[in-house]
Motif scaffolding. Structure first.
Motif, PDB file in Angstrom:
ATOM      1  N   ILE A 228       0.783  -0.992   0.326  1.00 36.54           N
ATOM      2  CA  ILE A 228       0.419   0.186   0.143  1.00 36.54           C
ATOM      3  C   ILE A 228       0.776   1.196  -0.137  1.00 36.54           C
ATOM      4  O   ILE A 228       0.518   2.493  -0.024  1.00 36.54           O
ATOM      5  CB  ILE A 228      -1.271   0.434   1.398  1.00 36.54           C
ATOM      6  N   GLU A 229       1.707   1.184   0.873  1.00 38.63           N
ATOM      7  CA  GLU A 229       3.081   2.817   0.385  1.00 38.63           C
ATOM      8  C   GLU A 229       3.342   2.847  -1.215  1.00 38.63           C
ATOM      9  O   GLU A 229       3.619   3.528  -0.977  1.00 38.63           O
ATOM     10  CB  GLU A 229       4.442   2.121   1.794  1.00 38.63           C
ATOM     11  N   HIS A 230       3.661   1.604  -1.478  1.00 37.36           N
ATOM     12  CA  HIS A 230       4.137   1.828  -3.003  1.00 37.36           C
ATOM     13  C   HIS A 230       3.064   2.602  -3.406  1.00 37.36           C
ATOM     14  O   HIS A 230       3.111   3.478  -4.737  1.00 37.36           O
ATOM     15  CB  HIS A 230       4.550   0.108  -3.077  1.00 37.36           C
ATOM     16  N   ILE A 231       2.048   1.746  -3.499  1.00 36.51           N
ATOM     17  CA  ILE A 231       0.942   2.424  -4.188  1.00 36.51           C
ATOM     18  C   ILE A 231       0.633   3.804  -4.137  1.00 36.51           C
ATOM     19  O   ILE A 231       0.211   4.407  -5.071  1.00 36.51           O
ATOM     20  CB  ILE A 231      -0.768   1.231  -3.984  1.00 36.51           C
ATOM     21  N   ASN A 232       0.507   4.599  -2.766  1.00 42.91           N
ATOM     22  CA  ASN A 232       0.739   5.929  -2.660  1.00 42.91           C
ATOM     23  C   ASN A 232       1.387   6.250  -3.301  1.00 42.91           C
ATOM     24  O   ASN A 232       1.161   8.258  -3.583  1.00 42.91           O
ATOM     25  CB  ASN A 232       1.023   5.570  -1.136  1.00 42.91           C
ATOM     26  N   ILE A 233       3.203   6.384  -3.223  1.00 43.62           N
ATOM     27  CA  ILE A 233       3.872   6.787  -3.844  1.00 43.62           C
ATOM     28  C   ILE A 233       3.591   6.715  -5.342  1.00 43.62           C
ATOM     29  O   ILE A 233       4.217   8.076  -5.924  1.00 43.62           O
ATOM     30  CB  ILE A 233       5.547   6.351  -3.251  1.00 43.62           C
ATOM     31  N   ILE A 234       3.124   5.649  -5.914  1.00 40.82           N
ATOM     32  CA  ILE A 234       2.652   6.195  -7.005  1.00 40.82           C
ATOM     33  C   ILE A 234       2.081   7.222  -7.695  1.00 40.82           C
ATOM     34  O   ILE A 234       2.059   7.510  -8.178  1.00 40.82           O
ATOM     35  CB  ILE A 234       2.575   4.007  -7.880  1.00 40.82           C
ATOM     36  N   ALA A 235       0.923   7.287  -6.484  1.00 40.57           N
ATOM     37  CA  ALA A 235      -0.412   7.631  -6.554  1.00 40.57           C
ATOM     38  C   ALA A 235       0.116   9.186  -7.257  1.00 40.57           C
ATOM     39  O   ALA A 235      -0.647   9.833  -7.715  1.00 40.57           O
ATOM     40  CB  ALA A 235      -1.482   7.485  -6.207  1.00 40.57           C
ATOM     41  N   THR A 236       0.709   9.537  -5.597  1.00 40.77           N
ATOM     42  CA  THR A 236       1.066  10.746  -5.715  1.00 40.77           C
ATOM     43  C   THR A 236       2.103  11.001  -6.670  1.00 40.77           C
ATOM     44  O   THR A 236       1.927  12.309  -7.695  1.00 40.77           O
ATOM     45  CB  THR A 236       2.222  10.991  -4.443  1.00 40.77           C
ATOM     46  N   GLY A 237       3.375  10.557  -7.546  1.00 38.23           N
ATOM     47  CA  GLY A 237       3.594  10.916  -9.055  1.00 38.23           C
ATOM     48  C   GLY A 237       2.826  10.723 -10.028  1.00 38.23           C
ATOM     49  O   GLY A 237       3.653  11.596 -10.833  1.00 38.23           O
ATOM     50  N   PHE A 238       2.012   9.211 -10.298  1.00 40.13           N
ATOM     51  CA  PHE A 238       1.132  10.077 -11.063  1.00 40.13           C
ATOM     52  C   PHE A 238       0.879  11.473 -11.222  1.00 40.13           C
ATOM     53  O   PHE A 238      -0.205  11.729 -12.412  1.00 40.13           O
ATOM     54  CB  PHE A 238      -0.118   8.922 -11.011  1.00 40.13           C
ATOM     55  N   MET A 239      -0.422  11.961 -10.006  1.00 39.70           N
ATOM     56  CA  MET A 239      -1.051  13.004  -9.786  1.00 39.70           C
ATOM     57  C   MET A 239      -0.123  14.863 -10.268  1.00 39.70           C
ATOM     58  O   MET A 239      -0.556  15.362 -11.036  1.00 39.70           O
ATOM     59  CB  MET A 239      -1.664  13.306  -8.554  1.00 39.70           C
ATOM     60  N   THR A 240       0.776  14.256  -9.983  1.00 42.86           N
ATOM     61  CA  THR A 240       2.219  15.523 -10.212  1.00 42.86           C
ATOM     62  C   THR A 240       2.290  15.291 -11.293  1.00 42.86           C
ATOM     63  O   THR A 240       3.037  16.420 -12.405  1.00 42.86           O
ATOM     64  CB  THR A 240       2.909  15.545  -9.498  1.00 42.86           C
TER      65      THR A 240
END
Length: 279
Positions: A228-240
């Protein structure tokens, strides 16, 4: 004493979280800025990840996954054209011809990427290879700009199957980190007779199936090691990357129409030399 130590550990944990978020946002900005510019987003992400010591997501999954954001930016900007394509591609039309040409251009990199995926990930994601690829690609772009091409195709819906094949072959060269997918496809388009504007636009549309397939493939073969931590990091990079790419895509067409590829070629050469010299 124990309470103090526990609180101190909690503060350190929060501080480390903020550091990770900061790194993630920086990398997302770089992805959004460079995905559609012919300077290689992969090269910039590899180098910056090394300098930031960013290794929170294993196997370079973060660097490939946040490209989804850049894809979404193109879909939003070209939503009217995409809507017309979806409504008309099932019948004989210029939209159907365009979809067929996208598939043709997509196939060389897709097949070669499947065959060489593990080799590329294991052997080509290094600073030296990135540097030499940047320099080589930069020289090619400058040469292409100096040549006086006759641009016969000024509309992406009028691209021929022969032109699509040429663009697809050039896109497969971008499997080498540092070569730049957009740079390779635009050069291929110019050599095939497309105008600068149409070559750039065709490159944008070709990015949708290409990056989508590459990112999904990477996620599928690596999903077991994600948490889940990896997913959160990827989601942040995705939106940016999505937010930044929206602005880049809008302005890039005008930049390449006015100034061509040479400014990006010189930038690539300078960056490549700096990498060889200092890294």
């Amino acid at each position: 004493m124990c309470q103090f130590e526990s609180g101190q550990e909690h503060q350190i944990f929060i501080y480390m979280d903020y550091i990770i978020i900061f790194k993630t946002v920086i990398l997302g900005i770089i992805e959004g800025l460079t995905e559609y510019l012919p300077v290689s987003s992969t090269a910039h992400l590899i180098l910056l990840s090394e300098q930031l010591n960013f290794n929170e997501v294993p196997n370079m999954i973060f660097e490939t996954s946040i490209q989804f954001g850049a894809i979404l930016a193109v879909i939003i900007i070209y939503r009217k054209k995409i809507k017309n394509i979806l409504l008309n591609f099932h019948k004989k039309s210029i939209e159907q011809n365009f979809v067929v040409n996208l598939i043709i251009a997509f196939m060389p990199a897709a097949v070669l990427g499947l065959l060489t995926h593990e080799f590329i990930k294991s052997n080509l994601f290094s600073s030296n290879i990135v540097a030499y690829a940047l320099i080589f690609g930069g020289i090619v772009m400058i040469i292409i700009d100096k040549l006086n091409f006759k641009f016969a195709t000024k509309d992406i819906f009028l691209v021929s199957k022969k032109q699509a094949i040429i663009i697809g072959i050039f896109q497969s060269i971008a499997l080498i980190p540092g070569m730049s997918r957009s740079g390779s496809t635009i050069v291929g388009g110019l050599l095939a007779g497309l105008s600068r504007k149409s070559a750039a636009e065709f490159s944008f549309f070709l990015a949708i199936p290409t990056i989508l397939a590459a990112s999904l493939y990477d996620l599928i073969i690596n999903y077991k090691i994600l948490n889940i931590e990896h997913i959160n990091i990827i989601a942040t990079g995705f939106m940016t990357s999505f937010l930044v790419a929206i602005f880049v895509v809008k302005f890039f067409i005008e930049i390449i129409r006015k100034y061509g590829l040479s400014p990006f070629g010189y930038y690539r050469i300078i960056l490549g030399l700096l990498i060889i010299t200092y890294f």
